[in-house]
Structures are given as structure tokens and as C-alpha cells.
Design a protein around this motif. Structure first.
Motif, PDB file in Angstrom:
ATOM      1  N   GLY A   1     -27.618  27.662 156.079  1.00 37.16           N
ATOM      2  CA  GLY A   1     -26.470  26.996 155.495  1.00 37.16           C
ATOM      3  C   GLY A   1     -25.324  27.922 155.164  1.00 37.16           C
ATOM      4  N   GLY A   2     -25.563  29.206 155.232  1.00 33.27           N
ATOM      5  CA  GLY A   2     -24.535  30.178 154.926  1.00 33.27           C
ATOM      6  C   GLY A   2     -23.581  30.408 156.076  1.00 33.27           C
ATOM      7  N   SER A   3     -22.637  31.291 155.840  1.00 28.91           N
ATOM      8  CA  SER A   3     -21.612  31.613 156.824  1.00 28.91           C
ATOM      9  C   SER A   3     -21.533  33.115 157.033  1.00 28.91           C
ATOM     10  CB  SER A   3     -20.246  31.094 156.373  1.00 28.91           C
ATOM     11  OG  SER A   3     -20.222  29.690 156.281  1.00 28.91           O
ATOM     12  N   LEU A   4     -21.027  33.473 158.189  1.00 29.32           N
ATOM     13  CA  LEU A   4     -20.885  34.871 158.549  1.00 29.32           C
ATOM     14  C   LEU A   4     -19.764  34.985 159.571  1.00 29.32           C
ATOM     15  CD1 LEU A   4     -22.517  37.439 157.731  1.00 29.32           C
ATOM     16  CD2 LEU A   4     -23.832  37.109 159.830  1.00 29.32           C
ATOM     17  N   ARG A   5     -19.015  36.066 159.505  1.00 34.01           N
ATOM     18  CA  ARG A   5     -17.992  36.319 160.505  1.00 34.01           C
ATOM     19  C   ARG A   5     -18.272  37.630 161.209  1.00 34.01           C
ATOM     20  NH1 ARG A   5     -11.521  37.277 159.640  1.00 34.01           N
ATOM     21  NH2 ARG A   5     -12.353  39.297 158.909  1.00 34.01           N
ATOM     22  N   LEU A   6     -18.454  37.541 162.508  1.00 33.24           N
ATOM     23  CA  LEU A   6     -18.653  38.718 163.327  1.00 33.24           C
ATOM     24  C   LEU A   6     -17.319  39.188 163.887  1.00 33.24           C
ATOM     25  CD1 LEU A   6     -21.806  37.654 165.386  1.00 33.24           C
ATOM     26  CD2 LEU A   6     -21.688  38.655 163.086  1.00 33.24           C
ATOM     27  N   SER A   7     -17.189  40.492 164.022  1.00 30.55           N
ATOM     28  CA  SER A   7     -15.973  41.083 164.563  1.00 30.55           C
ATOM     29  C   SER A   7     -16.292  41.873 165.818  1.00 30.55           C
ATOM     30  CB  SER A   7     -15.318  42.018 163.538  1.00 30.55           C
ATOM     31  OG  SER A   7     -14.943  41.322 162.375  1.00 30.55           O
TER      32      SER A   7
ATOM     33  N   GLY B   1     -24.918  32.598 176.364  1.00 33.44           N
ATOM     34  CA  GLY B   1     -23.545  32.542 175.923  1.00 33.44           C
ATOM     35  C   GLY B   1     -23.384  31.590 174.755  1.00 33.44           C
ATOM     36  N   ILE B   2     -22.602  31.999 173.770  1.00 36.13           N
ATOM     37  CA  ILE B   2     -22.365  31.208 172.580  1.00 36.13           C
ATOM     38  C   ILE B   2     -20.943  30.656 172.556  1.00 36.13           C
ATOM     39  CG2 ILE B   2     -22.318  31.208 170.063  1.00 36.13           C
ATOM     40  CD1 ILE B   2     -25.105  31.409 171.328  1.00 36.13           C
ATOM     41  N   SER B   3     -19.988  31.497 172.875  1.00 39.77           N
ATOM     42  CA  SER B   3     -18.599  31.087 172.845  1.00 39.77           C
ATOM     43  C   SER B   3     -17.772  32.047 173.674  1.00 39.77           C
ATOM     44  CB  SER B   3     -18.077  31.048 171.401  1.00 39.77           C
ATOM     45  OG  SER B   3     -16.755  30.543 171.342  1.00 39.77           O
TER      46      SER B   3
ATOM     47  N   ARG C   1     -19.773  24.224 164.613  1.00 39.46           N
ATOM     48  CA  ARG C   1     -20.171  25.146 163.562  1.00 39.46           C
ATOM     49  C   ARG C   1     -19.531  26.521 163.698  1.00 39.46           C
ATOM     50  NH1 ARG C   1     -25.331  26.799 163.160  1.00 39.46           N
ATOM     51  NH2 ARG C   1     -25.750  26.513 165.388  1.00 39.46           N
ATOM     52  N   PHE C   2     -19.303  26.943 164.931  1.00 38.16           N
ATOM     53  CA  PHE C   2     -18.761  28.274 165.191  1.00 38.16           C
ATOM     54  C   PHE C   2     -17.326  28.164 165.685  1.00 38.16           C
ATOM     55  CE2 PHE C   2     -23.070  30.440 166.366  1.00 38.16           C
ATOM     56  CZ  PHE C   2     -23.596  30.043 165.146  1.00 38.16           C
TER      57      PHE C   2
ATOM     58  N   LEU D   1     -16.066  35.851 165.603  1.00 42.17           N
ATOM     59  CA  LEU D   1     -16.888  34.668 165.713  1.00 42.17           C
ATOM     60  C   LEU D   1     -17.240  34.239 164.292  1.00 42.17           C
ATOM     61  CD1 LEU D   1     -18.302  32.687 167.664  1.00 42.17           C
ATOM     62  CD2 LEU D   1     -20.370  34.070 167.357  1.00 42.17           C
ATOM     63  N   GLN D   2     -16.593  33.187 163.837  1.00 49.48           N
ATOM     64  CA  GLN D   2     -16.891  32.621 162.537  1.00 49.48           C
ATOM     65  C   GLN D   2     -18.056  31.660 162.686  1.00 49.48           C
ATOM     66  OE1 GLN D   2     -15.429  33.149 159.373  1.00 49.48           O
ATOM     67  NE2 GLN D   2     -17.184  31.930 158.713  1.00 49.48           N
ATOM     68  N   MET D   3     -19.119  31.914 161.962  1.00 47.11           N
ATOM     69  CA  MET D   3     -20.326  31.120 162.060  1.00 47.11           C
ATOM     70  C   MET D   3     -20.572  30.431 160.728  1.00 47.11           C
ATOM     71  SD  MET D   3     -22.785  33.640 164.296  1.00 47.11           S
ATOM     72  CE  MET D   3     -22.929  34.847 162.983  1.00 47.11           C
ATOM     73  N   ASN D   4     -20.634  29.124 160.768  1.00 46.47           N
ATOM     74  CA  ASN D   4     -20.850  28.319 159.578  1.00 46.47           C
ATOM     75  C   ASN D   4     -22.118  27.493 159.719  1.00 46.47           C
ATOM     76  OD1 ASN D   4     -18.275  29.114 158.435  1.00 46.47           O
ATOM     77  ND2 ASN D   4     -17.309  27.665 159.848  1.00 46.47           N
ATOM     78  N   SER D   5     -22.598  27.020 158.601  1.00 41.17           N
ATOM     79  CA  SER D   5     -23.797  26.174 158.586  1.00 41.17           C
ATOM     80  C   SER D   5     -24.922  26.796 159.398  1.00 41.17           C
ATOM     81  CB  SER D   5     -23.468  24.776 159.110  1.00 41.17           C
ATOM     82  OG  SER D   5     -22.452  24.165 158.336  1.00 41.17           O
ATOM     83  N   LEU D   6     -25.188  28.040 159.130  1.00 41.35           N
ATOM     84  CA  LEU D   6     -26.144  28.790 159.933  1.00 41.35           C
ATOM     85  C   LEU D   6     -27.560  28.245 159.795  1.00 41.35           C
ATOM     86  CD1 LEU D   6     -24.688  32.316 159.338  1.00 41.35           C
ATOM     87  CD2 LEU D   6     -25.058  31.278 161.589  1.00 41.35           C
ATOM     88  N   LYS D   7     -28.263  28.303 160.903  1.00 39.91           N
ATOM     89  CA  LYS D   7     -29.630  27.832 160.997  1.00 39.91           C
ATOM     90  C   LYS D   7     -30.541  28.985 161.389  1.00 39.91           C
ATOM     91  CE  LYS D   7     -27.916  23.448 162.881  1.00 39.91           C
ATOM     92  NZ  LYS D   7     -27.978  22.530 164.047  1.00 39.91           N
TER      93      LYS D   7
END
Length: 124
Positions: A15-21, A47-49, A67-68, A81-87
């Protein structure tokens, strides 16, 4: 020399969020696309995005859609890559890669330069 360096991976609760650079160097122009990939334990890299040169086009894997968010800061030569609602199933080693065709592509075969990856673990 062309180089991509990822950062931002961490241990995150569901449910957390993370931003990858992804900091890109060595390219004289905005003439490349960027894609984010994930390699989960026991699975092949997927591939994710992706985002095309000049940022006109983006695409997302079904697992990431809604979510991303992929984005860029042109002034910093940095992609995010902004990742929200992580599973938990988002866990894996995340790579960014450059496609010198400029395409938005999520195919590993279409990538020319890869970063070394940043690990993301989603666990309670």
C-alpha cells in the motif's frame, strides 16, 4: 560514456509508495526512450513502463497501469517511476534502460544501455 544509474529502491509496506530515479548521462540530445523493467525472484525480466524520446508517448504493463507513473525531468536528465499502492508482487530488481531508437518500448531486446538496477521489496 553512456550510463544509466538507478536509485530509490527500498523496503516498503504493501500500500505504500516509492519513487525510483534514473539518471542518464552520455547522450548529447533527447533522442532516446527510457523503459523500466522488473526482475522478480524466479521470473524473467519484464517491462513495466516506458517513455519515448521527448516524452510524447508512455506505456504501462497491465500490472502497473493505474498505479505507476513514468516521467522525466529534462533539466536533470532524470527519469522517474512513481509507484503507488505497492503490492508484494511488485517486489524485484528494477532496471532502467535506454532505447536509442527513441521508441517507447518495453522489450528487453530493444534496449541499448542498461542500469545496474535498484531493489524494491514490498513486504509487511
Amino acid at each position: 560514456q553512456k550510463q544509466l544509474v538507478e536509485s530509490g529502491g527500498a523496503l516498503v509496506q504493501p500500500g505504500g509508495s516509492l519513487r525510483l530515479s534514473c539518471v542518464v548521462s552520455g547522450y548529447p540530445e533527447d533522442n532516446f526512450g527510457i523503459a523500466w523493467f522488473r526482475q522478480a525472484p524466479g521470473k524473467e525480466r519484464e517491462g513495466i513502463s516506458c517513455i519515448s524520446s521527448f516524452g510524447a508517448n508512455t506505456n504501462y504493463a497491465d500490472s502497473a497501469k493505474g498505479r505507476f507513473i513514468i516521467s522525466r525531468d529534462k533539466s536533470k536528465n532524470t527519469f522517474y517511476l512513481q509507484m503507488n499502492s505497492l503490492k508484494p508482487e511488485d517486489t524485484g530488481l528494477y532496471y532502467c534502460a535506454a532505447a536509442e531508437t527513441g521508441w517507447c518500448s518495453m522489450l528487453t531486446s530493444g534496449m541499448d544501455v542498461w542500469g545496474k538496477g535498484t531493489p524494491v521489496t514490498v513486504s509487511s
